[in-house]
Design a protein around this motif. Structure first.
Motif, PDB file in Angstrom:
ATOM      1  N   SER A 105       0.838  -1.201   0.000  1.00 11.60           N
ATOM      2  CA  SER A 105       0.000   0.000   0.000  1.00 11.60           C
ATOM      3  C   SER A 105       0.875   1.253   0.000  1.00 11.60           C
ATOM      4  O   SER A 105       2.022   1.228   0.432  1.00 11.60           O
ATOM      5  N   MET A 106       0.330   2.332  -0.497  1.00 10.66           N
ATOM      6  CA  MET A 106       1.048   3.606  -0.542  1.00 10.66           C
ATOM      7  C   MET A 106       0.605   4.434   0.660  1.00 10.66           C
ATOM      8  O   MET A 106      -0.165   5.386   0.544  1.00 10.66           O
ATOM      9  N   THR A 107       1.098   4.040   1.835  1.00  6.49           N
ATOM     10  CA  THR A 107       0.719   4.688   3.082  1.00  6.49           C
ATOM     11  C   THR A 107       1.959   5.062   3.869  1.00  6.49           C
ATOM     12  O   THR A 107       3.075   4.657   3.534  1.00  6.49           O
ATOM     13  N   CYS A 108       1.733   5.846   4.949  1.00  5.91           N
ATOM     14  CA  CYS A 108       2.860   6.268   5.775  1.00  5.91           C
ATOM     15  C   CYS A 108       2.398   6.563   7.193  1.00  5.91           C
ATOM     16  O   CYS A 108       1.203   6.636   7.468  1.00  5.91           O
ATOM     17  N   ALA A 109       3.367   6.735   8.058  1.00  3.54           N
ATOM     18  CA  ALA A 109       3.132   7.187   9.426  1.00  3.54           C
ATOM     19  C   ALA A 109       3.758   8.560   9.561  1.00  3.54           C
ATOM     20  O   ALA A 109       4.890   8.787   9.118  1.00  3.54           O
ATOM     21  N   HIS A 110       2.990   9.489  10.126  1.00  3.87           N
ATOM     22  CA  HIS A 110       3.491  10.836  10.365  1.00  3.87           C
ATOM     23  C   HIS A 110       3.028  11.273  11.741  1.00  3.87           C
ATOM     24  O   HIS A 110       1.953  10.881  12.192  1.00  3.87           O
ATOM     25  N   ARG A 111       3.833  12.080  12.417  1.00  2.00           N
ATOM     26  CA  ARG A 111       3.505  12.460  13.789  1.00  2.00           C
ATOM     27  C   ARG A 111       2.324  13.415  13.892  1.00  2.00           C
ATOM     28  O   ARG A 111       1.538  13.311  14.827  1.00  2.00           O
ATOM     29  N   THR A 112       2.190  14.364  12.963  1.00  2.00           N
ATOM     30  CA  THR A 112       1.226  15.440  13.162  1.00  2.00           C
ATOM     31  C   THR A 112       0.149  15.562  12.101  1.00  2.00           C
ATOM     32  O   THR A 112      -0.919  16.064  12.398  1.00  2.00           O
ATOM     33  N   HIS A 113       0.378  15.132  10.879  1.00  2.00           N
ATOM     34  CA  HIS A 113      -0.648  15.301   9.845  1.00  2.00           C
ATOM     35  C   HIS A 113      -1.860  14.431  10.164  1.00  2.00           C
ATOM     36  O   HIS A 113      -1.719  13.293  10.614  1.00  2.00           O
ATOM     37  N   PRO A 114      -3.068  14.948   9.927  1.00  2.00           N
ATOM     38  CA  PRO A 114      -4.279  14.163  10.207  1.00  2.00           C
ATOM     39  C   PRO A 114      -4.347  12.906   9.337  1.00  2.00           C
ATOM     40  O   PRO A 114      -3.816  12.884   8.226  1.00  2.00           O
ATOM     41  N   PHE A 115      -5.016  11.877   9.858  1.00  2.00           N
ATOM     42  CA  PHE A 115      -5.212  10.656   9.079  1.00  2.00           C
ATOM     43  C   PHE A 115      -5.945  10.991   7.785  1.00  2.00           C
ATOM     44  O   PHE A 115      -6.863  11.804   7.767  1.00  2.00           O
ATOM     45  N   GLY A 116      -5.532  10.346   6.709  1.00  2.00           N
ATOM     46  CA  GLY A 116      -6.157  10.586   5.420  1.00  2.00           C
ATOM     47  C   GLY A 116      -5.487  11.663   4.593  1.00  2.00           C
ATOM     48  O   GLY A 116      -5.799  11.819   3.421  1.00  2.00           O
ATOM     49  N   THR A 117      -4.572  12.428   5.190  1.00  2.00           N
ATOM     50  CA  THR A 117      -3.872  13.472   4.445  1.00  2.00           C
ATOM     51  C   THR A 117      -2.965  12.822   3.412  1.00  2.00           C
ATOM     52  O   THR A 117      -2.271  11.854   3.693  1.00  2.00           O
ATOM     53  N   LEU A 118      -2.970  13.363   2.200  1.00  2.00           N
ATOM     54  CA  LEU A 118      -2.076  12.877   1.156  1.00  2.00           C
ATOM     55  C   LEU A 118      -0.790  13.692   1.202  1.00  2.00           C
ATOM     56  O   LEU A 118      -0.829  14.920   1.182  1.00  2.00           O
ATOM     57  N   LEU A 119       0.322  12.987   1.287  1.00  2.00           N
ATOM     58  CA  LEU A 119       1.635  13.640   1.336  1.00  2.00           C
ATOM     59  C   LEU A 119       2.442  13.246   0.110  1.00  2.00           C
ATOM     60  O   LEU A 119       2.419  12.090  -0.317  1.00  2.00           O
ATOM     61  N   GLN A 120       3.154  14.212  -0.430  1.00  2.00           N
ATOM     62  CA  GLN A 120       4.060  13.949  -1.543  1.00  2.00           C
ATOM     63  C   GLN A 120       5.459  13.853  -0.958  1.00  2.00           C
ATOM     64  O   GLN A 120       5.928  14.782  -0.312  1.00  2.00           O
ATOM     65  N   VAL A 121       6.096  12.724  -1.169  1.00  2.00           N
ATOM     66  CA  VAL A 121       7.433  12.481  -0.625  1.00  2.00           C
ATOM     67  C   VAL A 121       8.406  12.415  -1.795  1.00  2.00           C
ATOM     68  O   VAL A 121       8.215  11.637  -2.730  1.00  2.00           O
ATOM     69  N   HIS A 122       9.434  13.253  -1.739  1.00  2.00           N
ATOM     70  CA  HIS A 122      10.408  13.349  -2.829  1.00  2.00           C
ATOM     71  C   HIS A 122      11.785  12.914  -2.327  1.00  2.00           C
ATOM     72  O   HIS A 122      12.239  13.378  -1.285  1.00  2.00           O
ATOM     73  N   ASN A 123      12.426  12.028  -3.076  1.00  2.00           N
ATOM     74  CA  ASN A 123      13.781  11.581  -2.772  1.00  2.00           C
ATOM     75  C   ASN A 123      14.728  12.326  -3.712  1.00  2.00           C
ATOM     76  O   ASN A 123      14.796  12.009  -4.899  1.00  2.00           O
ATOM     77  N   PRO A 124      15.456  13.328  -3.233  1.00  2.00           N
ATOM     78  CA  PRO A 124      16.323  14.104  -4.125  1.00  2.00           C
ATOM     79  C   PRO A 124      17.524  13.312  -4.659  1.00  2.00           C
ATOM     80  O   PRO A 124      18.099  13.683  -5.680  1.00  2.00           O
ATOM     81  N   ALA A 125      17.870  12.228  -4.003  1.00  2.00           N
ATOM     82  CA  ALA A 125      19.025  11.447  -4.455  1.00  2.00           C
ATOM     83  C   ALA A 125      18.794  10.843  -5.838  1.00  2.00           C
ATOM     84  O   ALA A 125      19.713  10.777  -6.655  1.00  2.00           O
ATOM     85  N   ASN A 126      17.562  10.391  -6.118  1.00  2.00           N
ATOM     86  CA  ASN A 126      17.274   9.809  -7.432  1.00  2.00           C
ATOM     87  C   ASN A 126      16.110  10.502  -8.130  1.00  2.00           C
ATOM     88  O   ASN A 126      15.614  10.022  -9.140  1.00  2.00           O
ATOM     89  N   ASP A 127      15.651  11.622  -7.567  1.00  2.00           N
ATOM     90  CA  ASP A 127      14.587  12.452  -8.134  1.00  2.00           C
ATOM     91  C   ASP A 127      13.280  11.691  -8.321  1.00  2.00           C
ATOM     92  O   ASP A 127      12.540  11.941  -9.264  1.00  2.00           O
ATOM     93  N   SER A 128      12.977  10.762  -7.427  1.00  2.00           N
ATOM     94  CA  SER A 128      11.706  10.042  -7.506  1.00  2.00           C
ATOM     95  C   SER A 128      10.732  10.608  -6.466  1.00  2.00           C
ATOM     96  O   SER A 128      11.143  11.097  -5.415  1.00  2.00           O
ATOM     97  N   THR A 129       9.444  10.520  -6.797  1.00  2.00           N
ATOM     98  CA  THR A 129       8.402  11.087  -5.947  1.00  2.00           C
ATOM     99  C   THR A 129       7.240  10.102  -5.846  1.00  2.00           C
ATOM    100  O   THR A 129       6.891   9.465  -6.834  1.00  2.00           O
ATOM    101  N   VAL A 130       6.652  10.001  -4.657  1.00  2.00           N
ATOM    102  CA  VAL A 130       5.446   9.197  -4.460  1.00  2.00           C
ATOM    103  C   VAL A 130       4.437  10.016  -3.670  1.00  2.00           C
ATOM    104  O   VAL A 130       4.804  10.950  -2.955  1.00  2.00           O
ATOM    105  N   VAL A 131       3.169   9.641  -3.800  1.00  2.00           N
ATOM    106  CA  VAL A 131       2.105  10.238  -2.994  1.00  2.00           C
ATOM    107  C   VAL A 131       1.588   9.143  -2.072  1.00  2.00           C
ATOM    108  O   VAL A 131       1.222   8.055  -2.531  1.00  2.00           O
ATOM    109  N   VAL A 132       1.585   9.421  -0.775  1.00  2.00           N
ATOM    110  CA  VAL A 132       1.173   8.437   0.224  1.00  2.00           C
ATOM    111  C   VAL A 132       0.085   9.029   1.109  1.00  2.00           C
ATOM    112  O   VAL A 132      -0.030  10.251   1.228  1.00  2.00           O
ATOM    113  N   LYS A 133      -0.699   8.140   1.733  1.00  2.00           N
ATOM    114  CA  LYS A 133      -1.771   8.555   2.635  1.00  2.00           C
ATOM    115  C   LYS A 133      -1.345   8.285   4.072  1.00  2.00           C
ATOM    116  O   LYS A 133      -0.852   7.199   4.389  1.00  2.00           O
ATOM    117  N   VAL A 134      -1.561   9.264   4.948  1.00  2.00           N
ATOM    118  CA  VAL A 134      -1.233   9.100   6.373  1.00  2.00           C
ATOM    119  C   VAL A 134      -2.287   8.208   7.012  1.00  2.00           C
ATOM    120  O   VAL A 134      -3.469   8.513   6.971  1.00  2.00           O
TER     121      VAL A 134
END
Length: 177
Positions: free
Chosen positions: A71-100
């Motif tokens: 699944s494309m999910t994540c754990a975050h300390r403060t964002h509300p559940f269901g928030t979509l976050l865009q996570v970018h890895n600058p080392a290889n310039d890849s990006t994913v969208v995950v749900k908290v």
């Protein structure tokens, strides 16, 4: 007389403290959600990401969902559940969208825990951790999506054989009857 006033003051103070405590107990989750959404509304977080191992599949998350490693999910300390976050890895310039859907990571200097599938798409499985940039993802509006779609193809109307024979083969020549 003094003892009655003192008892009354103590009673009122206890009632006030109980009401305040109940108010914060009830409102805490919504206030926390409001505060965290305002805090991160336009913010960009930079820090270290880690990921859940595949063995975490089936574990119950803080939101009540079961974790699946693909699944494309994540754990975050403060964002509300269901928030979509865009996570970018600058080392290889890849990006994913995950749900908290979980809380964490706690300690270790990390800002986000990704599912195994999200970590695979970001290319951080080998290292285990990686520096990332996290922003709130806002999907494009339907108007933008509609403007990007190609125009529908026009379907020709069915034509009878009689109509075809009545049309001139060469439009610039007069029709002979």
């Amino acid at each position: 007389m003094k003892s009655e006033e003192f008892a009354s003051a103590v009673f009122l103070r206890r009632m006030l403290m109980t009401c305040v405590g109940l108010f914060f107990a009830v409102a805490n989750s919504s206030l926390f959600t409001l505060y965290s959404s305002l805090l991160h509304a336009q913010g960009v977080q930079k820090g270290i990401a880690s990921y859940y191992g595949r063995s975490a599949t089936g574990r119950m998350t803080s939101s009540g969902e079961r974790l699946h490693h693909d699944s494309m999910t994540c754990a975050h300390r403060t964002h509300p559940f269901g928030t979509l976050l865009q996570v970018h890895n600058p080392a290889n310039d890849s990006t994913v969208v995950v749900k908290v859907n979980d809380r964490g990571p706690f300690g270790r200097g990390r800002i986000i825990d990704l599912s195994w599938g999200a970590a695979r798409r970001l290319g951080i499985l080998q290292q285990g951790i990686a520096p990332v940039t996290v922003t709130v993802y806002t999907p494009p509006s339907p108007l933008v999506i509609d403007s990007l779609r190609p125009a529908p193809l026009s379907v020709p109307q069915p034509v009878s054989l009689v109509q075809l024979l009545r049309q001139p083969l060469l439009p610039h020549l007069p029709l002979v009857q």
